[in-house]
Design an enzyme around this catalytic site. Structure first.
Site: not given
Ligand code: CA2
Length: 150
Positions: A11-12, A19, A24, A75, A78, A81, A88, A99, A101-103, A108, A112
């Site tokens: 998601p997102n 954003r 990110y 990836n 959210a 977590h 499963d 797995e 993750h960008l960040s 953080r 997370r």
């Molecule tokens: O660092 C990552 O790749 C995460 O999976 C990104 C998730 C976050 O919930 C994880 O803890 C770490 C969030 C993705 C949301 O991406 C956005 C991108 C641009 C603007 C807003 C959200």
């Protein structure tokens, strides 16, 4: 030709590049798709790159991967977590999982730091931005090459 690598995004992540660039970056998900597809090609593989904001859709895609993919890069955003359902499905699919993750999730917020996805993953790559997807493809290609019968 071997089955594609399924690259799943939660998601997102469709908002990438539009954003919160301080967290990110400015790379869009379409940019990452292009990077992943190009990197897979260098290994003689293909990437089936998808994004969903819905947990159930991600679960269904993981279930389908059992017969349609050689491995999974995920990836889960959210859902990483929170989702026992995704964990499963990953455990049941019997495929190698990486797995991403960008960040750097460990730099953080505390919430997370725990990942359900990690329990089903061979390895975790985080904190390298879009490059993490390329690293994950390299890692998965290596795993798949070793798993091939001689
Ligand atoms: O660092 C990552 O790749 C995460 O999976 C990104 C998730 C976050 O919930 C994880 O803890 C770490 C969030 C993705 C949301 O991406 C956005 C991108 C641009 C603007 C807003 C959200």
């Amino acid at each position: 030709m071997s089955l594609p690598i399924l690259v799943l995004n939660g998601p997102n992540l469709n908002l990438l590049g539009t954003r919160e660039p301080e967290i990110y970056g400015r790379t869009t998900l379409d940019d990452i798709r292009a990077l992943a597809e190009a990197r897979a090609k260098t290994h003689g593989l293909s990437a089936d790159f998808r994004q969903s904001n819905e947990e159930g859709e991600l679960v269904s895609w993981i279930q389908g991967a059992r017969t349609k993919a050689s491995g999974i890069i995920i990836n889960a955003a959210a859902y990483t977590h929170t989702s026992v359902a995704i964990l499963d499905a990953l455990l049941a699919c019997g495929l190698p999982v990486i797995e991403v993750h960008l960040s750097n999730i460990f730099k953080r917020e505390e919430f997370r730091h725990h990942s359900f996805v990690s329990r089903a993953s061979t390895g975790v790559i985080c904190g390298f931005g879009a490059q993490g997807y390329e690293l994950a493809i390299d890692a998965l290609a290596n795993i798949l090459s070793k798993a091939k019968p001689a």
